[in-house]
Design a protein around this motif. Structure first.
Motif, PDB file in Angstrom:
ATOM      1  N   TRP A 132      38.421 -57.576 -44.745  1.00 50.80           N
ATOM      2  CA  TRP A 132      38.814 -57.006 -43.462  1.00 50.80           C
ATOM      3  C   TRP A 132      39.067 -55.511 -43.613  1.00 50.80           C
ATOM      4  CZ3 TRP A 132      38.690 -60.041 -39.194  1.00 50.80           C
ATOM      5  CH2 TRP A 132      38.679 -61.424 -39.392  1.00 50.80           C
ATOM      6  N   TYR A 133      38.599 -54.771 -42.642  1.00 50.79           N
ATOM      7  CA  TYR A 133      38.880 -53.357 -42.504  1.00 50.79           C
ATOM      8  C   TYR A 133      39.526 -53.149 -41.136  1.00 50.79           C
ATOM      9  CZ  TYR A 133      36.145 -51.854 -46.568  1.00 50.79           C
ATOM     10  OH  TYR A 133      35.684 -51.625 -47.836  1.00 50.79           O
ATOM     11  N   ARG A 134      40.150 -52.001 -40.963  1.00 54.33           N
ATOM     12  CA  ARG A 134      40.686 -51.652 -39.650  1.00 54.33           C
ATOM     13  C   ARG A 134      40.449 -50.184 -39.359  1.00 54.33           C
ATOM     14  NH1 ARG A 134      47.151 -52.666 -40.834  1.00 54.33           N
ATOM     15  NH2 ARG A 134      47.531 -50.820 -42.151  1.00 54.33           N
ATOM     16  N   GLN A 135      40.418 -49.894 -38.063  1.00 53.60           N
ATOM     17  CA  GLN A 135      40.096 -48.529 -37.645  1.00 53.60           C
ATOM     18  C   GLN A 135      40.786 -48.207 -36.334  1.00 53.60           C
ATOM     19  OE1 GLN A 135      35.880 -47.876 -36.956  1.00 53.60           O
ATOM     20  NE2 GLN A 135      36.050 -45.742 -37.573  1.00 53.60           N
ATOM     21  N   ASN A 136      41.303 -46.974 -36.250  1.00 55.07           N
ATOM     22  CA  ASN A 136      41.848 -46.430 -35.020  1.00 55.07           C
ATOM     23  C   ASN A 136      40.921 -45.328 -34.516  1.00 55.07           C
ATOM     24  OD1 ASN A 136      44.776 -47.146 -36.593  1.00 55.07           O
ATOM     25  ND2 ASN A 136      44.536 -47.775 -34.492  1.00 55.07           N
TER      26      ASN A 136
END
Length: 121
Positions: free
Chosen positions: A36-40
């Motif tokens: 999993w990756y996350r981004q704003n």
């Protein structure tokens, strides 16, 4: 190429919990890592957690270690991210990923469509 479909995002208050799921399909997913990756908005996509599909070895970013748990169900071709003690700063779009080296974006070969996680303070 591996196809990935995520689900489970949503809104929660700080301190709460959410579980994300990612269903994988394709001819080679048994031999790769997933994660999993996350981004704003306006920010780079960052690694959150990873798991080796074959033996279940796990990896975590320091910011989520001890609060998030990654797991997989080989029979269902599904990966999970259990997120506990959520903080406002965990708010982001979360992306399921699969690749040869899951801990860096350059090692990711396939991405899911993303699911929004919003934590209110």
């Amino acid at each position: 190429q591996v196809q990935l479909v995520e689900s489970g995002g949503g809104s929660v208050q700080a301190g709460g919990s959410l579980r994300l799921s990612c269903v994988a399909s394709g001819p080679t997913f048994n031999s790769i890592g997933m994660g999993w990756y996350r981004q704003n908005p306006g920010k780079e996509r960052r690694f959150v957690a990873g798991i080796t599909w074959r033996d279940g070895k796990t990896y975590y970013a320091d910011s989520v270690s001890g609060r998030f748990t990654i797991s997989r169900d080989s029979a269902k071709n599904t990966m999970y991210l259990e997120m506990n003690s959520l903080k406002y700063e965990d708010t982001a779009v979360y992306y399921c990923a699969a690749g040869r080296v899951i801990v860096v974006p350059s090692g990711v070969d396939s991405w899911g469509q993303g699911t929004q996680v919003t934590v209110s303070s």
